[in-house]
Design a protein around this motif. Sequence first.
Motif, mmCIF file in Angstrom:
data_model
loop_
_atom_site.group_PDB
_atom_site.id
_atom_site.type_symbol
_atom_site.label_atom_id
_atom_site.label_comp_id
_atom_site.label_asym_id
_atom_site.label_seq_id
_atom_site.Cartn_x
_atom_site.Cartn_y
_atom_site.Cartn_z
ATOM 1 N N CYS A 1 112.033 114.409 112.842
ATOM 2 C CA CYS A 1 113.180 114.034 112.272
ATOM 3 C C CYS A 1 113.220 114.453 110.697
ATOM 4 O O CYS A 1 112.395 114.170 110.013
ATOM 5 C CB CYS A 1 113.707 112.588 112.511
ATOM 6 N N CYS A 48 116.559 113.005 115.302
ATOM 7 C CA CYS A 48 116.708 111.666 114.421
ATOM 8 C C CYS A 48 117.309 110.493 115.573
ATOM 9 O O CYS A 48 118.443 110.964 115.625
ATOM 10 C CB CYS A 48 117.696 111.977 113.198
ATOM 11 N N ARG A 49 116.772 109.770 115.863
ATOM 12 C CA ARG A 49 117.096 108.792 116.729
ATOM 13 C C ARG A 49 118.049 107.637 116.095
ATOM 14 O O ARG A 49 119.016 107.230 116.832
ATOM 15 C CB ARG A 49 116.020 108.045 117.633
ATOM 16 N N ASP A 50 118.133 107.602 114.854
ATOM 17 C CA ASP A 50 119.183 106.747 114.126
ATOM 18 C C ASP A 50 119.051 107.039 112.672
ATOM 19 O O ASP A 50 118.458 107.795 112.245
ATOM 20 C CB ASP A 50 118.917 105.208 114.302
ATOM 21 N N THR A 51 120.272 106.407 111.985
ATOM 22 C CA THR A 51 120.041 107.011 110.242
ATOM 23 C C THR A 51 118.756 106.510 109.551
ATOM 24 O O THR A 51 118.458 107.423 108.785
ATOM 25 C CB THR A 51 121.543 106.130 110.043
ATOM 26 N N ASP A 104 122.743 103.039 112.393
ATOM 27 C CA ASP A 104 123.723 103.432 113.904
ATOM 28 C C ASP A 104 123.046 104.580 114.315
ATOM 29 O O ASP A 104 122.294 105.454 113.725
ATOM 30 C CB ASP A 104 125.050 103.754 113.594
ATOM 31 N N ASP A 105 123.370 104.890 115.853
ATOM 32 C CA ASP A 105 122.695 106.154 116.244
ATOM 33 C C ASP A 105 123.731 107.404 115.709
ATOM 34 O O ASP A 105 124.878 106.990 115.520
ATOM 35 C CB ASP A 105 123.220 106.113 117.643
ATOM 36 N N GLN A 152 126.195 110.451 115.448
ATOM 37 C CA GLN A 152 127.333 110.949 116.246
ATOM 38 C C GLN A 152 127.590 112.344 116.084
ATOM 39 O O GLN A 152 127.012 112.865 114.932
ATOM 40 C CB GLN A 152 128.473 110.053 115.947
ATOM 41 N N TYR A 157 126.440 116.480 112.430
ATOM 42 C CA TYR A 157 125.891 115.169 112.766
ATOM 43 C C TYR A 157 126.529 114.297 111.661
ATOM 44 O O TYR A 157 126.589 114.555 110.469
ATOM 45 C CB TYR A 157 124.240 115.205 112.650
#
Length: 186
Positions: free
Chosen positions: A19, A27-30, A73-74, A76, A82
Amino acid sequence: MLLAAVVLAGAVTATAPECGLAHLELCRDTNVLVWRRPFVRAVRAFVGSGRASYLYHGSVADQQMEVLGGPPDDPQRIGARYRFTACRHHSCDEKGAAVLEPDGRVVATAILHTRCLEPKPPGGCSDHAVLTLFVRNPAREAPVIENLTAWAKGEMLRYETLERVEVYAAGDGAPKRVSVTMLAHE
């Protein structure tokens, strides 16, 4: 032969992409992205060295990073772009967002905050929310502005209303306010 397989597996793992601005899809989350130095540098360069009173009296860049650094958050998608969102650590009513091109360039950032630090805050100021957007090219980015406004409306936890959206042209290190949209009466 087993030793060669272990050495080869270690070499592949060491060079595998992770990521970052060059690999947003990983990137799985912020939080995975936000704590990387290239991201921090990109956001700081994007919003500049100005000062404001969104969360506290201080650097806009520090406040932007603060609302991106708490519970994440995930990611979007906004078309090919992104959108990464999170909230402020220990204060999830205050939130942040960053929209990036697939190549890692910052398109927009956002801070969802209260009106409590305004010179003449309204009574119950913590119930009155403002979305402050920093956008590379506001005239061309109406879909991003609409997406971030809808995101903010959906994230309202204890605010009574999202009162206004402030849009700043950013990206050159010196944001300039270009519009204020009133969404509710004071």
